[in-house]
Scaffold this motif. Sequence first.
Motif, PDB file in Angstrom:
ATOM      1  N   HIS A 255       0.853  -1.192   0.000  1.00 38.69           N
ATOM      2  CA  HIS A 255       0.000   0.000   0.000  1.00 38.69           C
ATOM      3  C   HIS A 255       0.889   1.241   0.000  1.00 38.69           C
ATOM      4  CE1 HIS A 255      -3.913  -1.973   0.597  1.00 38.69           C
ATOM      5  NE2 HIS A 255      -3.220  -2.859   1.301  1.00 38.69           N
ATOM      6  N   VAL A 256       0.596   2.144  -0.918  1.00 44.25           N
ATOM      7  CA  VAL A 256       1.381   3.353  -1.088  1.00 44.25           C
ATOM      8  C   VAL A 256       0.598   4.535  -0.507  1.00 44.25           C
ATOM      9  CG1 VAL A 256       2.300   4.960  -2.815  1.00 44.25           C
ATOM     10  CG2 VAL A 256       2.588   2.500  -3.118  1.00 44.25           C
ATOM     11  N   PRO A 257       1.219   5.390   0.265  1.00 46.43           N
ATOM     12  CA  PRO A 257       0.518   6.570   0.775  1.00 46.43           C
ATOM     13  C   PRO A 257      -0.128   7.368  -0.356  1.00 46.43           C
ATOM     14  CG  PRO A 257       2.654   6.346   1.841  1.00 46.43           C
ATOM     15  CD  PRO A 257       2.608   5.311   0.761  1.00 46.43           C
ATOM     16  N   GLY A 258      -1.381   7.747  -0.155  1.00 46.55           N
ATOM     17  CA  GLY A 258      -2.080   8.579  -1.123  1.00 46.55           C
ATOM     18  C   GLY A 258      -2.684   7.846  -2.298  1.00 46.55           C
ATOM     19  N   GLU A 259      -2.564   6.520  -2.356  1.00 50.65           N
ATOM     20  CA  GLU A 259      -3.105   5.783  -3.503  1.00 50.65           C
ATOM     21  C   GLU A 259      -4.625   5.783  -3.475  1.00 50.65           C
ATOM     22  OE1 GLU A 259      -1.662   1.780  -3.198  1.00 50.65           O
ATOM     23  OE2 GLU A 259      -3.142   1.206  -1.698  1.00 50.65           O
ATOM     24  N   THR A 260      -5.232   5.645  -4.639  1.00 50.09           N
ATOM     25  CA  THR A 260      -6.681   5.516  -4.754  1.00 50.09           C
ATOM     26  C   THR A 260      -7.044   4.030  -4.751  1.00 50.09           C
ATOM     27  OG1 THR A 260      -6.651   5.440  -7.179  1.00 50.09           O
ATOM     28  CG2 THR A 260      -6.785   7.613  -6.138  1.00 50.09           C
ATOM     29  N   PRO A 261      -8.273   3.696  -4.337  1.00 55.07           N
ATOM     30  CA  PRO A 261      -8.674   2.285  -4.381  1.00 55.07           C
ATOM     31  C   PRO A 261      -8.530   1.687  -5.778  1.00 55.07           C
ATOM     32  CG  PRO A 261     -10.240   3.552  -3.079  1.00 55.07           C
ATOM     33  CD  PRO A 261      -9.310   4.541  -3.713  1.00 55.07           C
ATOM     34  N   ARG A 262      -8.830   2.486  -6.794  1.00 53.31           N
ATOM     35  CA  ARG A 262      -8.747   1.971  -8.160  1.00 53.31           C
ATOM     36  C   ARG A 262      -7.299   1.751  -8.585  1.00 53.31           C
ATOM     37  NH1 ARG A 262     -10.846   4.457 -13.874  1.00 53.31           N
ATOM     38  NH2 ARG A 262     -11.307   2.461 -14.848  1.00 53.31           N
ATOM     39  N   GLY A 263      -6.399   2.571  -8.058  1.00 50.97           N
ATOM     40  CA  GLY A 263      -5.001   2.466  -8.449  1.00 50.97           C
ATOM     41  C   GLY A 263      -4.190   1.467  -7.648  1.00 50.97           C
ATOM     42  N   HIS A 264      -4.795   0.887  -6.604  1.00 50.53           N
ATOM     43  CA  HIS A 264      -4.042  -0.055  -5.777  1.00 50.53           C
ATOM     44  C   HIS A 264      -3.601  -1.270  -6.607  1.00 50.53           C
ATOM     45  CE1 HIS A 264      -2.807  -2.607  -2.490  1.00 50.53           C
ATOM     46  NE2 HIS A 264      -3.618  -3.551  -2.924  1.00 50.53           N
ATOM     47  N   GLY A 265      -2.328  -1.614  -6.479  1.00 50.78           N
ATOM     48  CA  GLY A 265      -1.810  -2.788  -7.171  1.00 50.78           C
ATOM     49  C   GLY A 265      -1.552  -2.592  -8.643  1.00 50.78           C
ATOM     50  N   TYR A 266      -1.573  -1.340  -9.118  1.00 48.90           N
ATOM     51  CA  TYR A 266      -1.336  -1.094 -10.549  1.00 48.90           C
ATOM     52  C   TYR A 266       0.134  -1.325 -10.883  1.00 48.90           C
ATOM     53  CZ  TYR A 266      -1.278   1.246 -15.097  1.00 48.90           C
ATOM     54  OH  TYR A 266      -1.125   1.528 -16.436  1.00 48.90           O
ATOM     55  N   TRP A 267       0.376  -2.106 -11.920  1.00 52.93           N
ATOM     56  CA  TRP A 267       1.736  -2.375 -12.408  1.00 52.93           C
ATOM     57  C   TRP A 267       1.634  -2.757 -13.871  1.00 52.93           C
ATOM     58  CZ3 TRP A 267       4.128  -6.851 -14.399  1.00 52.93           C
ATOM     59  CH2 TRP A 267       5.529  -6.822 -14.462  1.00 52.93           C
ATOM     60  N   ARG A 268       2.417  -2.108 -14.712  1.00 51.30           N
ATOM     61  CA  ARG A 268       2.375  -2.410 -16.141  1.00 51.30           C
ATOM     62  C   ARG A 268       3.788  -2.592 -16.677  1.00 51.30           C
ATOM     63  NH1 ARG A 268      -2.022  -2.996 -14.813  1.00 51.30           N
ATOM     64  NH2 ARG A 268      -3.985  -2.237 -15.691  1.00 51.30           N
ATOM     65  N   ASP A 269       3.981  -3.701 -17.360  1.00 52.46           N
ATOM     66  CA  ASP A 269       5.201  -3.909 -18.136  1.00 52.46           C
ATOM     67  C   ASP A 269       4.938  -3.301 -19.505  1.00 52.46           C
ATOM     68  OD1 ASP A 269       7.284  -4.773 -19.683  1.00 52.46           O
ATOM     69  OD2 ASP A 269       7.183  -6.864 -19.069  1.00 52.46           O
ATOM     70  N   VAL A 270       5.625  -2.234 -19.830  1.00 54.39           N
ATOM     71  CA  VAL A 270       5.361  -1.507 -21.078  1.00 54.39           C
ATOM     72  C   VAL A 270       6.422  -1.849 -22.120  1.00 54.39           C
ATOM     73  CG1 VAL A 270       4.033   0.358 -20.049  1.00 54.39           C
ATOM     74  CG2 VAL A 270       6.520   0.536 -20.116  1.00 54.39           C
ATOM     75  N   GLY A 271       6.744  -3.123 -22.204  1.00 54.93           N
ATOM     76  CA  GLY A 271       7.813  -3.556 -23.093  1.00 54.93           C
ATOM     77  C   GLY A 271       7.435  -3.706 -24.540  1.00 54.93           C
ATOM     78  N   THR A 272       6.150  -3.575 -24.884  1.00 55.14           N
ATOM     79  CA  THR A 272       5.715  -3.625 -26.279  1.00 55.14           C
ATOM     80  C   THR A 272       4.989  -2.334 -26.626  1.00 55.14           C
ATOM     81  OG1 THR A 272       3.527  -4.587 -25.818  1.00 55.14           O
ATOM     82  CG2 THR A 272       5.394  -6.123 -26.082  1.00 55.14           C
ATOM     83  N   LEU A 273       4.872  -2.057 -27.912  1.00 54.78           N
ATOM     84  CA  LEU A 273       4.164  -0.845 -28.334  1.00 54.78           C
ATOM     85  C   LEU A 273       2.717  -0.843 -27.865  1.00 54.78           C
ATOM     86  CD1 LEU A 273       5.496  -0.370 -31.988  1.00 54.78           C
ATOM     87  CD2 LEU A 273       5.916   1.136 -30.032  1.00 54.78           C
ATOM     88  N   ASP A 274       2.055  -1.999 -27.942  1.00 54.02           N
ATOM     89  CA  ASP A 274       0.653  -2.052 -27.519  1.00 54.02           C
ATOM     90  C   ASP A 274       0.521  -1.801 -26.019  1.00 54.02           C
ATOM     91  OD1 ASP A 274      -0.572  -2.555 -30.021  1.00 54.02           O
ATOM     92  OD2 ASP A 274      -0.005  -4.660 -29.915  1.00 54.02           O
ATOM     93  N   ALA A 275       1.399  -2.420 -25.218  1.00 50.16           N
ATOM     94  CA  ALA A 275       1.342  -2.204 -23.771  1.00 50.16           C
ATOM     95  C   ALA A 275       1.688  -0.758 -23.420  1.00 50.16           C
ATOM     96  CB  ALA A 275       2.296  -3.167 -23.068  1.00 50.16           C
ATOM     97  N   TYR A 276       2.654  -0.195 -24.114  1.00 51.50           N
ATOM     98  CA  TYR A 276       3.056   1.193 -23.897  1.00 51.50           C
ATOM     99  C   TYR A 276       1.892   2.139 -24.199  1.00 51.50           C
ATOM    100  CZ  TYR A 276       5.742   5.522 -24.754  1.00 51.50           C
ATOM    101  OH  TYR A 276       6.211   6.811 -24.750  1.00 51.50           O
TER     102      TYR A 276
END
Length: 411
Positions: A255-276
């Motif tokens: 849990h990160v200080p100031g995070e929103t419920p919707r943003g909790h646990g957000y993590w993206r590997d942006v290693g492809t153009l589509d993911a980016y």
Amino acid sequence: MTGGTGGTGGPSVLGIVLAGGEGKRLMPLTTDRAKPAVTFGGTYRLVDFVLSNLVNGGILRICVLTQYKSHSLDRHISTTWRMSSLLGNYVTPVPAQQRLGPRWFLGSADAIYQSLNLVHDEQPDYIAVFGADHVYRMDPRHMIERHIGSGAAVTVAGIRVPRAEAASFGVITPGPGGARVDSFLEKPADPPVLPDAPDQVLASMGNYVFTTKALVDALQRDADDGDSAHDMGGSILPGLTERGDAQLYDFQENHVPGETPRGHGYWRDVGTLDAYYEAHLDLIADDPVFDLNNSRWPIYTHTGPQPPARFCAGGIAGESIVSPSCVIRGQVTRSVLSPGVVVEPGAVVQGSVLHDNVRVGRGAVVRGAVLDKNIDVPAGATIGVNPQRDRELYTVSPGGVIALGKGQRVI
């Protein structure tokens, strides 16, 4: 907990960021730069996310290991990430230096092995080894506390991802109770699924916390193995797992200080153009999945002395991020604009990511595209209107994202 060896007397932690990847799947954005140096979210570089997480978490001595096309990455780190020299804190780029002979880094484990002088200089109790290519917020203190309490050699951060994406990650099989890592498979073709979710696997985030001696010993064993790939996920983690020395940390518990419920646990590997591209769309909704506005856990960067964005008569932008020094005379929707972008009268930009100093000429149309810096879209030109023509002229991802490299000429 302190970064490096000074400070409050708690356990000392050295941060090592692995930033040497080529980023081939992000071409043409990585034609002229390392993947961690790619612009994201208008004003940031990808490396800013991991560095912000470490610094916000109190790890204030950080070495960023670089290799491929690292000039812009080294420059960004050197000019942006200036810590207090009075307190002995630093973020420093560390290029491949051939310390152990006439060879470059053979893999991520070899990169750390060739840089062990940094560890010997600092003599930290623990080492946080984090990847540089992901978009997320994470408080590393919780993971480090778990690691110290476990007594394990290494603690691995894991996150659930769809089974179809497993070939891009290290896949973890948790032991009974979920605390220990039973197996670690690097990019398996037939990954083990989770008992409660047969369509998901537990993927490694590429973030590890090591007890220093355990890491040094593991790197030495790996260096002596002539058959090793000398990779953290392919060599070091499987070896420590077989010894029963690997612990799991579930990212959902963070849990990160100031995070929103919707943003909790957000993590993206942006290693492809589509993911980016898709990660950028996560930024621009009214209630964004990943909100860049969090004063309690900011993402740091530096854009220099630039004037505010300017909207001229007829200039409109909706559901968009518009960075400083942009000039909007046309229409922009669902897009992310980096500093210095100019959209001329009658031009339309829809669902696109425009990097620094892109100019979209009068009456031009740009849809579903990622345009790297210093591109001039001539008056009346179109991108994203004629799919067949776009495929003949530009890079088009499997998901249909059109990408142009830095300064590429628009026909």
